[in-house]
Design a protein around this motif. Structure first.
Motif, PDB file in Angstrom:
ATOM      1  N   ALA A 117     -10.909   2.262  14.348  1.00 33.22           N
ATOM      2  CA  ALA A 117     -11.481   2.589  12.826  1.00 33.22           C
ATOM      3  C   ALA A 117     -10.569   2.290  11.379  1.00 33.22           C
ATOM      4  O   ALA A 117      -9.958   3.352  11.033  1.00 33.22           O
ATOM      5  CB  ALA A 117     -12.748   4.042  12.179  1.00 33.22           C
ATOM      6  N   LEU A 118     -11.092   1.343  10.680  1.00 35.14           N
ATOM      7  CA  LEU A 118      -9.905   1.215   9.917  1.00 35.14           C
ATOM      8  C   LEU A 118     -10.231   1.475   8.269  1.00 35.14           C
ATOM      9  O   LEU A 118     -11.301   1.556   8.039  1.00 35.14           O
ATOM     10  CB  LEU A 118     -10.096  -0.663   9.042  1.00 35.14           C
ATOM     11  CG  LEU A 118      -9.607  -0.871  10.570  1.00 35.14           C
ATOM     12  CD1 LEU A 118      -9.257  -2.621   9.908  1.00 35.14           C
ATOM     13  CD2 LEU A 118      -7.985  -0.936  11.392  1.00 35.14           C
ATOM     14  N   GLN A 119      -9.138   2.253   7.595  1.00 38.99           N
ATOM     15  CA  GLN A 119      -9.912   2.929   6.478  1.00 38.99           C
ATOM     16  C   GLN A 119      -8.186   2.263   5.597  1.00 38.99           C
ATOM     17  O   GLN A 119      -7.470   2.169   5.982  1.00 38.99           O
ATOM     18  CB  GLN A 119      -9.452   4.358   6.163  1.00 38.99           C
ATOM     19  CG  GLN A 119     -10.693   5.176   6.845  1.00 38.99           C
ATOM     20  CD  GLN A 119     -10.367   5.301   8.404  1.00 38.99           C
ATOM     21  OE1 GLN A 119      -8.906   5.356   8.881  1.00 38.99           O
ATOM     22  NE2 GLN A 119     -11.436   5.516   9.235  1.00 38.99           N
ATOM     23  N   PHE A 120      -8.602   2.017   4.322  1.00 39.05           N
ATOM     24  CA  PHE A 120      -7.964   0.890   3.209  1.00 39.05           C
ATOM     25  C   PHE A 120      -7.284   1.919   2.048  1.00 39.05           C
ATOM     26  O   PHE A 120      -8.528   2.942   1.278  1.00 39.05           O
ATOM     27  CB  PHE A 120      -8.813   0.361   2.047  1.00 39.05           C
ATOM     28  CG  PHE A 120      -8.759  -0.796   3.656  1.00 39.05           C
ATOM     29  CD1 PHE A 120      -8.631  -1.750   4.096  1.00 39.05           C
ATOM     30  CD2 PHE A 120     -10.750  -0.886   3.621  1.00 39.05           C
ATOM     31  CE1 PHE A 120      -9.332  -2.952   5.000  1.00 39.05           C
ATOM     32  CE2 PHE A 120     -10.751  -1.567   4.657  1.00 39.05           C
ATOM     33  CZ  PHE A 120     -10.720  -2.425   5.400  1.00 39.05           C
ATOM     34  N   VAL A 121      -6.196   2.632   1.620  1.00 34.69           N
ATOM     35  CA  VAL A 121      -5.721   3.756   0.935  1.00 34.69           C
ATOM     36  C   VAL A 121      -4.217   3.480   0.040  1.00 34.69           C
ATOM     37  O   VAL A 121      -3.888   1.711  -0.020  1.00 34.69           O
ATOM     38  CB  VAL A 121      -5.816   5.364   1.972  1.00 34.69           C
ATOM     39  CG1 VAL A 121      -6.646   5.809   2.679  1.00 34.69           C
ATOM     40  CG2 VAL A 121      -4.105   4.168   2.991  1.00 34.69           C
ATOM     41  N   ASN A 122      -4.070   4.194  -0.803  1.00 38.10           N
ATOM     42  CA  ASN A 122      -3.203   3.646  -1.853  1.00 38.10           C
ATOM     43  C   ASN A 122      -3.540   2.871  -2.720  1.00 38.10           C
ATOM     44  O   ASN A 122      -2.527   1.496  -2.194  1.00 38.10           O
ATOM     45  CB  ASN A 122      -2.155   4.054  -0.785  1.00 38.10           C
ATOM     46  CG  ASN A 122      -1.513   5.385  -0.236  1.00 38.10           C
ATOM     47  OD1 ASN A 122      -2.044   6.609  -0.846  1.00 38.10           O
ATOM     48  ND2 ASN A 122      -1.042   5.324   0.395  1.00 38.10           N
ATOM     49  N   TYR A 123      -4.552   2.289  -2.710  1.00 36.83           N
ATOM     50  CA  TYR A 123      -4.512   0.914  -3.565  1.00 36.83           C
ATOM     51  C   TYR A 123      -3.980   1.609  -4.669  1.00 36.83           C
ATOM     52  O   TYR A 123      -4.224   1.800  -5.667  1.00 36.83           O
ATOM     53  CB  TYR A 123      -6.313   0.906  -3.287  1.00 36.83           C
ATOM     54  CG  TYR A 123      -6.762  -0.591  -4.366  1.00 36.83           C
ATOM     55  CD1 TYR A 123      -6.221  -1.876  -3.160  1.00 36.83           C
ATOM     56  CD2 TYR A 123      -6.879  -0.945  -6.112  1.00 36.83           C
ATOM     57  CE1 TYR A 123      -6.685  -3.339  -4.213  1.00 36.83           C
ATOM     58  CE2 TYR A 123      -7.216  -1.451  -6.381  1.00 36.83           C
ATOM     59  CZ  TYR A 123      -6.958  -2.985  -5.481  1.00 36.83           C
ATOM     60  OH  TYR A 123      -7.248  -4.345  -5.736  1.00 36.83           O
ATOM     61  N   ARG A 124      -3.439   0.220  -5.547  1.00 34.79           N
ATOM     62  CA  ARG A 124      -2.550   0.454  -6.080  1.00 34.79           C
ATOM     63  C   ARG A 124      -1.792  -0.952  -7.059  1.00 34.79           C
ATOM     64  O   ARG A 124      -1.384  -1.892  -6.005  1.00 34.79           O
ATOM     65  CB  ARG A 124      -1.225   1.371  -6.684  1.00 34.79           C
ATOM     66  CG  ARG A 124      -0.809   1.651  -4.850  1.00 34.79           C
ATOM     67  CD  ARG A 124       0.602   2.376  -4.864  1.00 34.79           C
ATOM     68  NE  ARG A 124       0.771   3.200  -4.016  1.00 34.79           N
ATOM     69  CZ  ARG A 124       1.487   2.731  -3.409  1.00 34.79           C
ATOM     70  NH1 ARG A 124       2.884   3.162  -3.793  1.00 34.79           N
ATOM     71  NH2 ARG A 124       1.864   3.791  -1.939  1.00 34.79           N
TER      72      ARG A 124
ATOM     73  N   SER B 233       3.771  -7.103 -11.618  1.00 33.68           N
ATOM     74  CA  SER B 233       3.950  -6.255 -11.248  1.00 33.68           C
ATOM     75  C   SER B 233       3.258  -6.663  -9.240  1.00 33.68           C
ATOM     76  O   SER B 233       1.457  -7.405 -10.050  1.00 33.68           O
ATOM     77  CB  SER B 233       3.866  -4.918 -10.794  1.00 33.68           C
ATOM     78  OG  SER B 233       2.894  -4.559 -10.963  1.00 33.68           O
ATOM     79  N   GLU B 234       3.296  -6.376  -8.773  1.00 36.12           N
ATOM     80  CA  GLU B 234       2.597  -6.135  -7.513  1.00 36.12           C
ATOM     81  C   GLU B 234       1.051  -5.549  -6.954  1.00 36.12           C
ATOM     82  O   GLU B 234       2.384  -4.165  -7.067  1.00 36.12           O
ATOM     83  CB  GLU B 234       3.996  -6.560  -6.228  1.00 36.12           C
ATOM     84  CG  GLU B 234       4.276  -7.845  -6.116  1.00 36.12           C
ATOM     85  CD  GLU B 234       4.484  -8.275  -4.561  1.00 36.12           C
ATOM     86  OE1 GLU B 234       4.096  -7.764  -3.743  1.00 36.12           O
ATOM     87  OE2 GLU B 234       4.515  -9.778  -4.378  1.00 36.12           O
ATOM     88  N   SER B 235       0.769  -5.740  -6.330  1.00 38.41           N
ATOM     89  CA  SER B 235      -0.163  -4.497  -6.071  1.00 38.41           C
ATOM     90  C   SER B 235      -0.371  -4.476  -4.037  1.00 38.41           C
ATOM     91  O   SER B 235       0.015  -5.609  -3.790  1.00 38.41           O
ATOM     92  CB  SER B 235      -1.606  -5.059  -6.605  1.00 38.41           C
ATOM     93  OG  SER B 235      -1.838  -5.047  -7.808  1.00 38.41           O
TER      94      SER B 235
END
Length: 165
Positions: free
Chosen positions: A158-165, A3-5
């Motif tokens: 300002a970059l943030q990285f969220v919803n990593y699945r 599946s895609e992450s």
């Protein structure tokens, strides 16, 4: 078939931390000796921080205090939209208005997707979704490489990285 992450690249502010930084700045201004006798103030009204003082040098000194407080509280200084950084006269006071930036602009989103396409690993897709960018791939290692790439990218947000699945 795997599946895609995916994860989302966003630019968000912690409003409570911004409010705390403004309050700390106002307290420091009221207590510092070099601001005695100078009508100096800092206020947060919605999405705008307003700095006021009797001279342009004092306004820039307030800005320096505010930036140090924001930095100490973990708020990126890229969230302040300072424009030309020049205080404007308003009657007998000088004023600097600093709107807060939240969300990715179209130019920044295009920069991020172009960087992922040009410099990122093969098989990684980046799509713009409103004021966010969704990055997806079948390989989680590729996504980790993209996060590293984007942390090194010099963009005006300002970059943030969220919803990593």
């Amino acid at each position: 078939m795997a599946s895609e992450s995916s994860f989302d690249v966003v630019s968000r502010l912690d409003r409570q931390e911004v409010d705390n930084a403004v309050n700390q700045c106002a307290k420091e201004i009221s207590q510092r000796y070099d601001f005695r006798g100078v009508d100096a103030s800092v206020s947060l009204d919605g999405d705008v921080i307003t700095l006021e003082a009797t001279s342009p040098e004092r306004v820039l000194a307030i800005l320096d205090v505010l930036e140090s407080r924001l930095f100490r509280r973990g708020v990126s200084l890229k969230a302040l939209d300072l424009g030309d950084r020049e205080p404007r006269p308003q009657g007998r006071l000088y004023r600097l208005v600093c709107p807060l930036r939240e969300g990715l602009s179209q130019e920044v989103a295009k920069q991020v997707t172009k960087a992922v396409r040009d410099q990122g690993p093969k098989g990684v897709k980046a799509t713009i979704q409103g004021d966010e960018v969704r990055v997806s791939s079948k390989s989680r290692d590729s996504l980790q490489a993209v996060i590293t790439l984007l942390k090194e990218l010099d963009v005006d947000a300002a970059l943030q990285f969220v919803n990593y699945r």
